[in-house]
Design a protein around this motif. Structure first.
Motif, PDB file in Angstrom:
ATOM      1  N   ASP A  37       0.838  -1.138   0.024  1.00 14.48           N
ATOM      2  CA  ASP A  37      -0.072   0.135   0.005  1.00 14.48           C
ATOM      3  C   ASP A  37       1.111   1.192   0.073  1.00 14.48           C
ATOM      4  OD1 ASP A  37      -2.788  -0.988   0.212  1.00 14.48           O
ATOM      5  OD2 ASP A  37      -2.072  -1.942   1.927  1.00 14.48           O
ATOM      6  N   MET A  39       1.070   5.019  -0.165  1.00 12.80           N
ATOM      7  CA  MET A  39       0.047   6.364   0.289  1.00 12.80           C
ATOM      8  C   MET A  39       1.117   7.485   0.092  1.00 12.80           C
ATOM      9  SD  MET A  39      -2.021   4.716   3.314  1.00 12.80           S
ATOM     10  CE  MET A  39      -2.823   3.010   2.940  1.00 12.80           C
ATOM     11  N   PHE A  43      -3.168  12.102  -1.707  1.00 15.10           N
ATOM     12  CA  PHE A  43      -4.525  11.578  -2.146  1.00 15.10           C
ATOM     13  C   PHE A  43      -5.421  10.568  -0.880  1.00 15.10           C
ATOM     14  CE2 PHE A  43      -6.501   7.565  -4.041  1.00 15.10           C
ATOM     15  CZ  PHE A  43      -7.554   8.297  -4.861  1.00 15.10           C
ATOM     16  N   VAL A  44      -4.491  10.338   0.023  1.00 14.82           N
ATOM     17  CA  VAL A  44      -5.105   9.920   1.200  1.00 14.82           C
ATOM     18  C   VAL A  44      -4.203  10.254   2.295  1.00 14.82           C
ATOM     19  CG1 VAL A  44      -5.790   7.550   0.335  1.00 14.82           C
ATOM     20  CG2 VAL A  44      -3.365   7.751   0.967  1.00 14.82           C
ATOM     21  N   ASN A  46      -2.146   9.746   4.721  1.00 17.25           N
ATOM     22  CA  ASN A  46      -1.403   8.841   5.459  1.00 17.25           C
ATOM     23  C   ASN A  46      -0.120   8.688   4.487  1.00 17.25           C
ATOM     24  OD1 ASN A  46      -0.204   7.164   7.258  1.00 17.25           O
ATOM     25  ND2 ASN A  46      -1.718   5.389   6.986  1.00 17.25           N
ATOM     26  N   MET A  70      -1.834   4.736  -3.918  1.00  9.94           N
ATOM     27  CA  MET A  70      -2.868   5.774  -3.288  1.00  9.94           C
ATOM     28  C   MET A  70      -2.040   7.178  -3.337  1.00  9.94           C
ATOM     29  SD  MET A  70      -4.580   3.323  -0.356  1.00  9.94           S
ATOM     30  CE  MET A  70      -3.326   2.133  -0.453  1.00  9.94           C
ATOM     31  N   HIS A  92      -5.877   4.518  -8.833  1.00 11.38           N
ATOM     32  CA  HIS A  92      -7.284   4.999  -8.421  1.00 11.38           C
ATOM     33  C   HIS A  92      -7.807   5.662  -9.443  1.00 11.38           C
ATOM     34  CE1 HIS A  92      -8.499   4.005  -4.380  1.00 11.38           C
ATOM     35  NE2 HIS A  92      -7.134   3.408  -4.380  1.00 11.38           N
ATOM     36  N   ASN A 118     -13.107   3.853  -5.221  1.00  8.10           N
ATOM     37  CA  ASN A 118     -13.536   4.028  -3.834  1.00  8.10           C
ATOM     38  C   ASN A 118     -14.803   3.794  -3.693  1.00  8.10           C
ATOM     39  OD1 ASN A 118     -11.057   5.287  -3.066  1.00  8.10           O
ATOM     40  ND2 ASN A 118     -11.490   7.198  -3.586  1.00  8.10           N
ATOM     41  N   ASN A 142     -12.752   3.300   3.058  1.00  9.30           N
ATOM     42  CA  ASN A 142     -12.244   4.576   2.580  1.00  9.30           C
ATOM     43  C   ASN A 142     -10.736   4.302   2.638  1.00  9.30           C
ATOM     44  OD1 ASN A 142     -14.249   6.350   1.650  1.00  9.30           O
ATOM     45  ND2 ASN A 142     -15.003   6.004   3.763  1.00  9.30           N
ATOM     46  N   PRO A 143      -9.971   4.599   1.481  1.00 15.92           N
ATOM     47  CA  PRO A 143      -8.470   4.021   1.496  1.00 15.92           C
ATOM     48  C   PRO A 143      -7.659   5.046   2.475  1.00 15.92           C
ATOM     49  CG  PRO A 143      -9.097   5.545  -0.312  1.00 15.92           C
ATOM     50  CD  PRO A 143     -10.013   5.018   0.101  1.00 15.92           C
ATOM     51  N   GLY A 144      -6.618   4.598   3.052  1.00 18.67           N
ATOM     52  CA  GLY A 144      -5.731   5.528   3.662  1.00 18.67           C
ATOM     53  C   GLY A 144      -5.267   4.646   5.007  1.00 18.67           C
TER      54      GLY A 144
END
Ligand SMILES: O=C(CO)[C@@H](O)[C@H](O)COP(=O)(O)O
Ligand SMILES: [Fe+2]
Length: 224
Positions: A37, A39, A43-44, A46, A70, A92, A118, A142-144
């Motif tokens: 993942d 990040m 965008f997210v 994290n 992400m 995404h 999403n 929800n991503p993050g």
């Protein structure tokens, strides 16, 4: 109907000081895929890994390295993640206005192209992209962040996307909140690939093989 699924452990739930060892332990425990993942804090909300981390992990991944981006923008980084050894790069739909170009660039870099959507994105948005994707990642949170609960309404979304992609060589992946309690519903709805962070990595390396086998059984409807 029940079918065998592939479990994709997410190293987001692993020990960040020992991610190479985590990838090896997951491979030895029967994981065919490793989900990474990425990040960006934009965008997210994290920040995790970049392409250098993927390159460092690559020798420790025996199966498929599945990189979930992400990040926004995506396009300037595709070649770096491909060179880092990603087999699948998932971008995404919501990350920019030119997702079709992004998907073509991923294939052009020699990787399988994944498209993630999403929870708030409707399925009609993917209809014109089906020729350009190898994997459709349905975000069930929800991503993050890891460790969230699967959003129940996403199960119907998986079923609808399975129907929309019928007859095409597209694998449906679900990502977020996959546990022993939720694996069966998403598998029965048509998911082929289940990303699981907390559910696989809880208990540490000694528990990985047991956790992966239990999730596979749960997806098949075997009581665990
Ligand atoms: O992409 C993400 C979160 O944004 C996922 O891949 C999570 O890492 C899955 O973690 P669990 O929900 O299984 O703990
Ligand atoms: Fe993910």
């Amino acid at each position: 109907m029940s079918h065998a699924v592939t479990i994709c452990p997410s190293i987001l739930a692993g020990d960040f000081a020992a991610l190479g060892a985590e990838c090896r332990a997951l491979g030895e425990a029967g994981a065919d895929w490793i989900h990474v993942d990425v990040m960006d804090g934009h965008f997210v909300p994290n920040i995790t890994f970049g392409p250098q981390m993927c390159a460092a992990l690559r020798p420790h991944v025996t199966g498929v390295m599945d990189v979930h981006l992400m990040i926004a923008p995506v396009d300037p980084y595709i070649d770096a993640f491909a060179k880092a050894g990603a087999d699948v790069i998932t971008a995404h739909l919501e990350a920019g206005p030119h997702v079709h170009r992004t998907l073509q660039a991923i294939r052009g870099a020699g990787c399988k192209a994944g498209l993630a959507i999403n929870p708030g994105t409707g399925i009609e948005a993917v209809g014109h992209l089906l020729d350009d994707i190898d994997l459709l990642c349905v975000m069930t949170v929800n991503p993050g962040f890891g460790g969230q609960s699967l959003i129940p309404a996403m199960v119907e979304k998986v079923r609808a996307l399975k129907a929309l992609t019928a007859g095409r060589p597209i694998r449906i992946q679900v990502d977020g909140g996959v546990t022993l309690r939720t694996a069966r519903s998403v598998a029965a709805a048509g998911a082929d690939l289940l990303v699981a962070g907390s559910a696989v990595l809880q208990g540490g390396p000694a528990a990985y093989a047991r956790n992966i086998a239990a999730l596979r059984d749960a997806a098949l409807g075997v009581l665990v």
